[in-house]
Design a protein around this motif. Sequence first.
Motif, mmCIF file in Angstrom:
data_model
loop_
_atom_site.group_PDB
_atom_site.id
_atom_site.type_symbol
_atom_site.label_atom_id
_atom_site.label_comp_id
_atom_site.label_asym_id
_atom_site.label_seq_id
_atom_site.Cartn_x
_atom_site.Cartn_y
_atom_site.Cartn_z
ATOM 1 N N LYS A 96 0.633 -1.324 -0.024
ATOM 2 C CA LYS A 96 -0.047 -0.121 0.067
ATOM 3 C C LYS A 96 0.930 1.241 0.117
ATOM 4 O O LYS A 96 0.152 2.530 -0.004
ATOM 5 N N CYS A 97 2.130 1.253 0.052
ATOM 6 C CA CYS A 97 2.893 2.407 0.064
ATOM 7 C C CYS A 97 3.964 2.335 -0.979
ATOM 8 O O CYS A 97 4.527 1.025 -1.319
ATOM 9 N N ARG A 98 4.547 3.368 -1.451
ATOM 10 C CA ARG A 98 5.510 3.560 -2.681
ATOM 11 C C ARG A 98 6.775 2.947 -2.195
ATOM 12 O O ARG A 98 7.245 3.792 -1.250
ATOM 13 N N PRO A 99 7.555 1.886 -2.665
ATOM 14 C CA PRO A 99 8.802 1.669 -2.396
ATOM 15 C C PRO A 99 9.597 2.680 -2.843
ATOM 16 O O PRO A 99 9.441 3.243 -4.198
ATOM 17 N N PRO A 100 10.717 3.470 -2.431
ATOM 18 C CA PRO A 100 11.693 4.236 -2.732
ATOM 19 C C PRO A 100 12.138 4.129 -4.099
ATOM 20 O O PRO A 100 12.653 2.909 -4.524
#
Length: 200
Positions: A96-100
């Motif tokens: 659910k979160c963007r990987p760098p």
Amino acid sequence: PRAGTATLDWPALRAAVSQCRACALCESRTQTVFGVGHEGARLMIVGEAPGENEDLQGEPFVGQSGKLLDNMLRAIGLARDAAKPEQAVFICNTVKCRPPRNRNPEPAETAKCAPYLERQIELLQPRLLLAMGRFAAQALLGSDDAIGKLRGRVHQRTIGAVSVPVIVTYHPAYLLRTLADKARAWDDLCLAASVLELPA
Ligand code: URA
């Protein structure tokens, strides 16, 4: 942890995701990307992880690969903003979160996020899951096999409290680079339409 999500309803699950600090991706995200679509949708589409545009807008598949996905869905009479459940989809990601820098999600990150995806599946109780790409296939089938081996058939799986057919296909970002596999992706979409008993 699973214990924390097993009884959540949609608003509570959405809130839990938005506040999640279970892995380091929370440090670099702009916001979480829960998913978009109809809570009565019959088709649930699972991608990999938010990219830059998704992280900024808080919605999955809003960049180039999202345009391709929307076109593919339109071709079988479905749309992410459809009001009628029979034309609707729910679109979300494995993570659910963007990987760098859009790196691949790490196994530990996928594992921390898995209870959210599982609860989304339980709440939606979709008639069909469409896994797009390697990470979604791993999360939903538990298989490391190549997409080419997993696609083209219907897998039946029990995920959380629901038993659901799963179709695996190529990720739209891959299709943008590999036109040769677009015909196969179209075949997978037609298979999905037949499982969903969509009008031809
Ligand atoms: N790729 C994905 O897998 N998910 C998105 O939301 C955008 C691009």
